[in-house]
Design a protein around this motif. Structure first.
Motif, PDB file in Angstrom:
ATOM      1  N   ASP A 130      49.915  52.253  41.040  1.00  0.00           N
ATOM      2  CA  ASP A 130      48.403  52.825  40.844  1.00  0.00           C
ATOM      3  C   ASP A 130      47.686  51.817  41.905  1.00  0.00           C
ATOM      4  O   ASP A 130      48.246  50.726  42.181  1.00  0.00           O
ATOM      5  CB  ASP A 130      47.844  52.244  39.564  1.00  0.00           C
ATOM      6  CG  ASP A 130      48.642  53.285  38.531  1.00  0.00           C
ATOM      7  OD1 ASP A 130      49.167  54.261  38.840  1.00  0.00           O
ATOM      8  OD2 ASP A 130      48.316  52.967  37.367  1.00  0.00           O
ATOM      9  N   THR A 131      46.723  52.293  42.350  1.00  0.00           N
ATOM     10  CA  THR A 131      45.548  51.615  43.300  1.00  0.00           C
ATOM     11  C   THR A 131      45.011  50.670  42.322  1.00  0.00           C
ATOM     12  O   THR A 131      44.786  51.039  41.203  1.00  0.00           O
ATOM     13  CB  THR A 131      44.835  52.420  44.140  1.00  0.00           C
ATOM     14  OG1 THR A 131      44.078  53.300  43.141  1.00  0.00           O
ATOM     15  CG2 THR A 131      45.652  53.540  45.011  1.00  0.00           C
ATOM     16  N   ALA A 132      44.551  49.667  42.922  1.00  0.00           N
ATOM     17  CA  ALA A 132      43.748  48.655  42.283  1.00  0.00           C
ATOM     18  C   ALA A 132      42.136  48.994  42.269  1.00  0.00           C
ATOM     19  O   ALA A 132      41.764  49.545  43.258  1.00  0.00           O
ATOM     20  CB  ALA A 132      43.859  47.228  43.081  1.00  0.00           C
ATOM     21  N   PRO A 133      41.634  48.908  41.246  1.00  0.00           N
ATOM     22  CA  PRO A 133      39.985  49.085  41.252  1.00  0.00           C
ATOM     23  C   PRO A 133      39.310  48.381  42.300  1.00  0.00           C
ATOM     24  O   PRO A 133      39.880  47.092  42.499  1.00  0.00           O
ATOM     25  CB  PRO A 133      39.763  48.757  39.822  1.00  0.00           C
ATOM     26  CG  PRO A 133      40.918  48.782  38.967  1.00  0.00           C
ATOM     27  CD  PRO A 133      41.871  48.481  39.754  1.00  0.00           C
ATOM     28  N   PHE A 134      38.320  48.772  42.915  1.00  0.00           N
ATOM     29  CA  PHE A 134      37.787  48.050  44.026  1.00  0.00           C
ATOM     30  C   PHE A 134      37.216  46.679  43.398  1.00  0.00           C
ATOM     31  O   PHE A 134      36.604  46.626  42.502  1.00  0.00           O
ATOM     32  CB  PHE A 134      36.554  48.850  44.296  1.00  0.00           C
ATOM     33  CG  PHE A 134      35.860  48.303  45.518  1.00  0.00           C
ATOM     34  CD1 PHE A 134      36.184  48.467  46.976  1.00  0.00           C
ATOM     35  CD2 PHE A 134      34.588  47.641  45.236  1.00  0.00           C
ATOM     36  CE1 PHE A 134      35.476  47.744  48.063  1.00  0.00           C
ATOM     37  CE2 PHE A 134      33.796  46.863  46.278  1.00  0.00           C
ATOM     38  CZ  PHE A 134      34.308  47.052  47.745  1.00  0.00           C
ATOM     39  N   GLY A 135      37.723  45.834  44.191  1.00  0.00           N
ATOM     40  CA  GLY A 135      37.197  44.385  43.837  1.00  0.00           C
ATOM     41  C   GLY A 135      37.968  43.763  43.002  1.00  0.00           C
ATOM     42  O   GLY A 135      37.771  42.524  42.765  1.00  0.00           O
ATOM     43  N   SER A 136      39.013  44.365  42.384  1.00  0.00           N
ATOM     44  CA  SER A 136      39.700  43.525  41.370  1.00  0.00           C
ATOM     45  C   SER A 136      40.607  42.509  41.853  1.00  0.00           C
ATOM     46  O   SER A 136      40.957  41.495  41.312  1.00  0.00           O
ATOM     47  CB  SER A 136      40.314  44.575  40.459  1.00  0.00           C
ATOM     48  OG  SER A 136      41.423  45.384  41.357  1.00  0.00           O
ATOM     49  N   ILE A 137      41.230  42.677  42.785  1.00  0.00           N
ATOM     50  CA  ILE A 137      42.524  41.773  43.350  1.00  0.00           C
ATOM     51  C   ILE A 137      41.532  40.496  44.139  1.00  0.00           C
ATOM     52  O   ILE A 137      41.946  39.405  43.842  1.00  0.00           O
ATOM     53  CB  ILE A 137      43.076  42.482  44.689  1.00  0.00           C
ATOM     54  CG1 ILE A 137      44.090  43.574  44.145  1.00  0.00           C
ATOM     55  CG2 ILE A 137      43.951  41.337  45.470  1.00  0.00           C
ATOM     56  CD1 ILE A 137      44.518  44.267  45.174  1.00  0.00           C
ATOM     57  N   ARG A 138      40.172  40.901  44.644  1.00  0.00           N
ATOM     58  CA  ARG A 138      39.460  39.716  44.999  1.00  0.00           C
ATOM     59  C   ARG A 138      39.096  38.948  43.943  1.00  0.00           C
ATOM     60  O   ARG A 138      39.077  37.627  43.958  1.00  0.00           O
ATOM     61  CB  ARG A 138      38.079  40.200  45.824  1.00  0.00           C
ATOM     62  CG  ARG A 138      37.086  39.459  46.052  1.00  0.00           C
ATOM     63  CD  ARG A 138      37.436  38.224  46.915  1.00  0.00           C
ATOM     64  NE  ARG A 138      38.202  38.450  48.069  1.00  0.00           N
ATOM     65  CZ  ARG A 138      38.817  37.486  49.067  1.00  0.00           C
ATOM     66  NH1 ARG A 138      39.069  36.471  48.511  1.00  0.00           N
ATOM     67  NH2 ARG A 138      39.337  38.005  49.999  1.00  0.00           N
ATOM     68  N   ARG A 139      38.639  39.387  42.749  1.00  0.00           N
ATOM     69  CA  ARG A 139      38.211  38.769  41.508  1.00  0.00           C
ATOM     70  C   ARG A 139      39.480  37.731  41.011  1.00  0.00           C
ATOM     71  O   ARG A 139      39.360  36.806  40.579  1.00  0.00           O
ATOM     72  CB  ARG A 139      37.851  39.695  40.573  1.00  0.00           C
ATOM     73  CG  ARG A 139      36.404  40.153  40.597  1.00  0.00           C
ATOM     74  CD  ARG A 139      35.754  40.562  39.043  1.00  0.00           C
ATOM     75  NE  ARG A 139      36.560  41.884  38.650  1.00  0.00           N
ATOM     76  CZ  ARG A 139      36.749  43.197  39.260  1.00  0.00           C
ATOM     77  NH1 ARG A 139      35.709  43.514  40.324  1.00  0.00           N
ATOM     78  NH2 ARG A 139      37.164  44.123  38.639  1.00  0.00           N
ATOM     79  N   ALA A 140      40.658  38.509  40.941  1.00  0.00           N
ATOM     80  CA  ALA A 140      41.754  37.845  40.429  1.00  0.00           C
ATOM     81  C   ALA A 140      41.942  36.637  41.449  1.00  0.00           C
ATOM     82  O   ALA A 140      42.362  35.527  40.843  1.00  0.00           O
ATOM     83  CB  ALA A 140      42.987  38.561  40.543  1.00  0.00           C
ATOM     84  N   HIS A 141      41.869  36.976  42.763  1.00  0.00           N
ATOM     85  CA  HIS A 141      42.099  35.744  43.665  1.00  0.00           C
ATOM     86  C   HIS A 141      40.942  34.679  43.428  1.00  0.00           C
ATOM     87  O   HIS A 141      41.461  33.375  43.571  1.00  0.00           O
ATOM     88  CB  HIS A 141      42.071  36.351  45.271  1.00  0.00           C
ATOM     89  CG  HIS A 141      42.134  35.109  46.262  1.00  0.00           C
ATOM     90  ND1 HIS A 141      41.126  34.775  46.844  1.00  0.00           N
ATOM     91  CD2 HIS A 141      43.207  34.479  46.651  1.00  0.00           C
ATOM     92  CE1 HIS A 141      41.581  33.701  47.593  1.00  0.00           C
ATOM     93  NE2 HIS A 141      42.671  33.618  47.517  1.00  0.00           N
ATOM     94  N   ASP A 142      39.958  35.010  43.237  1.00  0.00           N
ATOM     95  CA  ASP A 142      38.815  34.082  43.010  1.00  0.00           C
ATOM     96  C   ASP A 142      39.197  33.075  41.883  1.00  0.00           C
ATOM     97  O   ASP A 142      38.808  31.867  41.821  1.00  0.00           O
ATOM     98  CB  ASP A 142      37.623  34.595  42.899  1.00  0.00           C
ATOM     99  CG  ASP A 142      36.920  35.178  44.142  1.00  0.00           C
ATOM    100  OD1 ASP A 142      37.716  34.823  45.216  1.00  0.00           O
ATOM    101  OD2 ASP A 142      36.049  36.166  44.352  1.00  0.00           O
ATOM    102  N   GLN A 143      39.366  33.788  40.835  1.00  0.00           N
ATOM    103  CA  GLN A 143      39.910  33.145  39.459  1.00  0.00           C
ATOM    104  C   GLN A 143      41.086  32.200  39.786  1.00  0.00           C
ATOM    105  O   GLN A 143      40.974  31.123  39.159  1.00  0.00           O
ATOM    106  CB  GLN A 143      40.171  34.190  38.291  1.00  0.00           C
ATOM    107  CG  GLN A 143      38.829  34.821  37.778  1.00  0.00           C
ATOM    108  CD  GLN A 143      39.551  35.881  36.661  1.00  0.00           C
ATOM    109  OE1 GLN A 143      40.603  35.888  36.359  1.00  0.00           O
ATOM    110  NE2 GLN A 143      38.651  36.677  36.152  1.00  0.00           N
ATOM    111  N   ALA A 144      42.111  32.670  40.446  1.00  0.00           N
ATOM    112  CA  ALA A 144      43.369  31.842  40.818  1.00  0.00           C
ATOM    113  C   ALA A 144      43.028  30.741  41.616  1.00  0.00           C
ATOM    114  O   ALA A 144      43.345  29.543  41.363  1.00  0.00           O
ATOM    115  CB  ALA A 144      44.495  32.817  41.506  1.00  0.00           C
TER     116      ALA A 144
END
Length: 154
Positions: free
Chosen positions: A97-111
């Motif tokens: 599945d494609t990632a919702p817009f901005g979700s990978i960036r949010r995950a990266h910021d949290q990590a």
């Protein structure tokens, strides 16, 4: 091999020249070979290249290299990254599945924030991206996350 045919080279002999040059370079890698019988300058140059490569062998790294897939990350860092990914992923997400817009960036910021708080080097965006699309965390990560969850409930 004689070097006389290499003074002027017809196009049909190019394979033979490449073989001779490759052999000269491999002979240069042998520390017992002096290369005294190489009379053509191209063969001598290739011999020198092979000799130079053996002298400047890159040293092995003092610590293990990390892979972008997270195989050799410290366990805590791997758990932190996957916790961030699973927090930002939709519950119905499936691999492919494609990632919702901005979700990978949010995950990266949290990590990044969690790694800095734990005193670890923050992950690269590319690492989070690859792990996100890989789909499934290693077996020890869900177990660690389950243990954290049960400790919070108690």
């Amino acid at each position: 091999m004689t070097t006389a045919p290499f003074e002027t080279i017809p196009a049909w002999r190019i394979a033979r020249l490449r073989t001779a040059l490759r052999d000269a370079e491999q002979r240069g890698a042998d520390p017992d070979d002096g290369g005294h019988d190489l009379h053509h300058r191209a063969l001598q140059r290739r011999f020198g290249l092979g000799r130079g490569r053996t002298k400047s062998v890159p040293r092995l790294a003092s610590k293990a290299k990390t892979t972008r897939k997270g195989r050799s990350f410290p366990h805590l860092k791997l758990v932190i990254i996957w916790r961030a990914i699973l927090n930002c992923r939709p519950p119905a997400w499936r691999q492919g599945d494609t990632a919702p817009f901005g979700s990978i960036r949010r995950a990266h910021d949290q990590a990044v924030a969690a790694c800095r708080a734990a005193g670890l080097a923050p992950p690269r965006y590319r690492t989070v991206y690859v792990l996100w699309h890989r789909g499934v965390p290693p077996a020890e990560v869900p177990a660690a996350l389950r243990d954290e969850y049960t400790n919070l409930k108690e």
